[in-house]
Design a protein around this motif. Sequence first.
Motif, mmCIF file in Angstrom:
data_model
loop_
_atom_site.group_PDB
_atom_site.id
_atom_site.type_symbol
_atom_site.label_atom_id
_atom_site.label_comp_id
_atom_site.label_asym_id
_atom_site.label_seq_id
_atom_site.Cartn_x
_atom_site.Cartn_y
_atom_site.Cartn_z
ATOM 1 N N ALA A 12 0.841 -1.202 0.000
ATOM 2 C CA ALA A 12 0.000 0.000 0.000
ATOM 3 C C ALA A 12 0.877 1.253 0.000
ATOM 4 C CB ALA A 12 -0.919 -0.009 1.221
ATOM 5 N N ASN A 13 1.917 1.226 0.812
ATOM 6 C CA ASN A 13 2.849 2.336 0.914
ATOM 7 C C ASN A 13 3.495 2.628 -0.442
ATOM 8 O OD1 ASN A 13 4.405 4.304 2.166
ATOM 9 N ND2 ASN A 13 5.657 2.880 3.328
ATOM 10 N N ALA A 14 3.965 1.580 -1.104
ATOM 11 C CA ALA A 14 4.648 1.735 -2.384
ATOM 12 C C ALA A 14 3.727 2.314 -3.447
ATOM 13 C CB ALA A 14 5.195 0.377 -2.848
ATOM 14 N N HIS A 15 2.473 1.853 -3.470
ATOM 15 C CA HIS A 15 1.557 2.316 -4.519
ATOM 16 C C HIS A 15 1.151 3.776 -4.310
ATOM 17 C CE1 HIS A 15 1.482 -1.525 -6.401
ATOM 18 N NE2 HIS A 15 0.903 -2.144 -5.391
ATOM 19 N N VAL A 16 1.001 4.207 -3.048
ATOM 20 C CA VAL A 16 0.705 5.619 -2.805
ATOM 21 C C VAL A 16 1.894 6.474 -3.224
ATOM 22 C CG1 VAL A 16 0.152 7.361 -1.067
ATOM 23 C CG2 VAL A 16 -0.913 5.113 -0.944
ATOM 24 N N TRP A 17 3.098 6.010 -2.891
ATOM 25 C CA TRP A 17 4.315 6.740 -3.271
ATOM 26 C C TRP A 17 4.417 6.859 -4.795
ATOM 27 C CZ3 TRP A 17 8.075 9.607 -1.149
ATOM 28 C CH2 TRP A 17 9.302 9.733 -1.809
ATOM 29 N N ALA A 18 4.050 5.797 -5.502
ATOM 30 C CA ALA A 18 4.098 5.812 -6.962
ATOM 31 C C ALA A 18 3.077 6.783 -7.554
ATOM 32 C CB ALA A 18 3.846 4.411 -7.508
ATOM 33 N N SER A 19 2.091 7.192 -6.740
ATOM 34 C CA SER A 19 1.021 8.076 -7.220
ATOM 35 C C SER A 19 1.148 9.505 -6.688
ATOM 36 C CB SER A 19 -0.343 7.514 -6.787
ATOM 37 O OG SER A 19 -0.499 6.175 -7.174
ATOM 38 N N GLN A 20 2.280 9.826 -6.059
ATOM 39 C CA GLN A 20 2.390 11.094 -5.353
ATOM 40 C C GLN A 20 2.273 12.321 -6.256
ATOM 41 O OE1 GLN A 20 6.427 11.884 -3.783
ATOM 42 N NE2 GLN A 20 7.092 10.055 -4.866
ATOM 43 N N THR A 21 2.552 12.187 -7.554
ATOM 44 C CA THR A 21 2.428 13.324 -8.467
ATOM 45 C C THR A 21 0.996 13.501 -8.965
ATOM 46 O OG1 THR A 21 2.932 11.978 -10.417
ATOM 47 C CG2 THR A 21 4.793 13.010 -9.252
ATOM 48 N N GLY A 22 0.111 12.577 -8.588
ATOM 49 C CA GLY A 22 -1.252 12.599 -9.102
ATOM 50 C C GLY A 22 -1.450 11.623 -10.242
ATOM 51 N N LYS A 23 -0.345 11.019 -10.701
ATOM 52 C CA LYS A 23 -0.417 9.995 -11.741
ATOM 53 C C LYS A 23 0.454 8.821 -11.302
ATOM 54 C CE LYS A 23 0.766 9.028 -16.571
ATOM 55 N NZ LYS A 23 1.340 9.557 -17.832
ATOM 56 N N TYR A 24 -0.054 7.617 -11.425
ATOM 57 C CA TYR A 24 0.687 6.423 -11.022
ATOM 58 C C TYR A 24 1.858 6.205 -11.969
ATOM 59 C CZ TYR A 24 1.531 1.671 -9.350
ATOM 60 O OH TYR A 24 2.098 0.551 -8.804
ATOM 61 N N LYS A 25 3.088 6.112 -11.395
ATOM 62 C CA LYS A 25 4.300 6.005 -12.201
ATOM 63 C C LYS A 25 5.217 4.906 -11.687
ATOM 64 C CE LYS A 25 4.658 10.870 -13.653
ATOM 65 N NZ LYS A 25 5.574 12.027 -13.712
ATOM 66 N N SER A 26 6.250 4.645 -12.473
ATOM 67 C CA SER A 26 7.293 3.711 -12.083
ATOM 68 C C SER A 26 7.980 4.159 -10.800
ATOM 69 C CB SER A 26 8.332 3.627 -13.210
ATOM 70 O OG SER A 26 9.543 3.100 -12.732
ATOM 71 N N LEU A 27 8.396 3.199 -9.987
ATOM 72 C CA LEU A 27 9.154 3.484 -8.773
ATOM 73 C C LEU A 27 10.652 3.599 -9.041
ATOM 74 C CD1 LEU A 27 7.297 0.964 -6.441
ATOM 75 C CD2 LEU A 27 7.252 3.451 -6.200
ATOM 76 N N THR A 28 11.066 3.291 -10.262
ATOM 77 C CA THR A 28 12.483 3.315 -10.614
ATOM 78 C C THR A 28 12.770 4.371 -11.673
ATOM 79 O OG1 THR A 28 12.167 1.638 -12.323
ATOM 80 C CG2 THR A 28 12.776 0.858 -10.121
ATOM 81 N N LYS A 29 14.057 4.714 -11.797
ATOM 82 C CA LYS A 29 14.512 5.619 -12.848
ATOM 83 C C LYS A 29 15.832 5.102 -13.397
ATOM 84 C CE LYS A 29 12.353 9.934 -11.262
ATOM 85 N NZ LYS A 29 11.431 9.981 -12.407
ATOM 86 N N ALA A 30 15.991 5.209 -14.716
ATOM 87 C CA ALA A 30 17.239 4.825 -15.367
ATOM 88 C C ALA A 30 17.897 6.067 -15.952
ATOM 89 C CB ALA A 30 16.978 3.799 -16.466
ATOM 90 N N ASP A 31 19.218 6.025 -16.050
ATOM 91 C CA ASP A 31 19.951 7.166 -16.602
ATOM 92 C C ASP A 31 21.177 6.661 -17.351
ATOM 93 O OD1 ASP A 31 20.560 10.144 -16.683
ATOM 94 O OD2 ASP A 31 22.391 9.361 -15.764
ATOM 95 N N ILE A 32 21.421 7.278 -18.477
ATOM 96 C CA ILE A 32 22.642 7.022 -19.243
ATOM 97 C C ILE A 32 23.340 8.363 -19.455
ATOM 98 C CG2 ILE A 32 23.610 6.217 -21.421
ATOM 99 C CD1 ILE A 32 21.166 4.417 -21.742
ATOM 100 N N SER A 33 24.527 8.518 -18.924
ATOM 101 C CA SER A 33 25.285 9.757 -19.101
ATOM 102 C C SER A 33 26.762 9.498 -18.834
ATOM 103 C CB SER A 33 24.771 10.861 -18.166
ATOM 104 O OG SER A 33 24.809 10.443 -16.823
ATOM 105 N N ASP A 34 27.602 10.205 -19.578
ATOM 106 C CA ASP A 34 29.062 10.105 -19.431
ATOM 107 C C ASP A 34 29.555 8.659 -19.528
ATOM 108 O OD1 ASP A 34 29.187 12.885 -18.993
ATOM 109 O OD2 ASP A 34 28.766 12.600 -16.854
ATOM 110 N N GLY A 35 28.922 7.897 -20.406
ATOM 111 C CA GLY A 35 29.366 6.528 -20.625
ATOM 112 C C GLY A 35 28.989 5.561 -19.532
ATOM 113 N N LYS A 36 28.082 5.970 -18.635
ATOM 114 C CA LYS A 36 27.684 5.121 -17.513
ATOM 115 C C LYS A 36 26.189 4.833 -17.546
ATOM 116 C CE LYS A 36 31.253 6.060 -14.067
ATOM 117 N NZ LYS A 36 31.640 4.631 -13.982
#
Length: 441
Positions: free
Chosen positions: A303-327
């Motif tokens: 329940a905690n995780a799903h509310v956190w995923a909706s904190q912007t008002g839209k349900y989103k991924s709990l993770t983020k990926a990034d590619i920068s400086d060859g990493k």
Amino acid sequence: MENKIIKGFSKLSRIEKLKYLGEISGKGDQIEADLDYFRLNDLEQQSLLDEISENTLSNFFLPFGIAPNFVINNKVYHLPMVTEESSVIAAASRSAKFWADRGGFHAKIVSVEKTGQVHFMWQGKSDRLKQVFPDLKKELMCATHSLTTNMRRRGGGILDVSLIDMSHELDNYYQLHVSFDTLDAMGANFINSCLEMMASTLETFIHNQKDWTEEERECEIVMSILSNYTPDCLVECWIECDIKDLDGVYDGMTGEVFANKFLKATQIAELDVYRACTHNKGILNGVDAVVLATGNDFRAVEANAHVWASQTGKYKSLTKADISDGKFRYELKLPLALGTVGGLTKLHPLAKLGLELLGDPSSRDLMMMTAAAGLANNFGAIRSLVTTGIQHGHMKMHLSNLLNAFNANKAEKLMAKTRFAQSTVSYSEVENFLNTLRNTK
């Protein structure tokens, strides 16, 4: 089963309950045999399990396994996991092994505050209540002093109390918003006891304001209860490596191609709620399994995780990926309120064992381990999705379940595993294979 109201069921003995269910279902012998089969021979241990819940007839077993070789902050852990879903532990183990050679998992605790609320109705001008709140706060802290003594001695307790005016949402509605640090304890009983004491103190305090009108001196306590939403009990976990270190993650695919496909998959989970739901379920596959294995509350965690995923008002991924400086970097930020003392953590024999296998960690350490399990399972799922497809590995793990469903014997299982080693597993294919095998015999 006959549709019939059962009166006084909780007052019956276990044998009487079984007999009653047998009578109204017409399957008495089957019910008694099946449920007795899953009871322990150790009567003392079984008695302990019986008292954990209500109307207990038997035990419902789930596999207790280990996902080995998790390197978390440069230390190796073998994570206990309880799950019924094929491939969860396999995926976690595979990801753990993959990242062990690439720096492992990194984790940190952002904050550890838990929250409780007293919800009450009060008629009057909010400024008047705000004016006396400093005095009220002192009384609230004083009233709970005896309840918090032991927790304060260990460095925790009540962190703050604030007054929240919600009358713009519901007429006359206010909250006492209370933050806690319960250290290694889950803290539910501690928090709720403090809140109920605060509610009583609030009621008396308002009633004793002699210069207020009779209407203003009335306060209706609606409820006092902790919140399972803990945005300030937060853990962050991440994995990162040079993109070139992802070469060979899949035959014929460079690390750069893999990283970019992986990035697109996570961006889709941020944009599309249908994908986000399944994406986050993949995280919770790992999280829930460790939570269950250590005697914590997986419903509260979800329940905690799903509310956190909706904190912007839209349900989103709990993770983020990034590619920068060859990493390549992949991170999970998750509110996760766990305990390593209290509740079932030391009462349930397997939960106790699970924590012992982890070296009797603090709640902070367990938060980081659990987040790593979630990130590992999710990474494994995305890795499969952007390479082989999810069914290739999942159905290989599911083959045993299908063979058992068809009552395959040992010889048939061995032949089936050889037959499907390099081909797609499906219900119909397994059924056809066994039928052909048995007809030939």
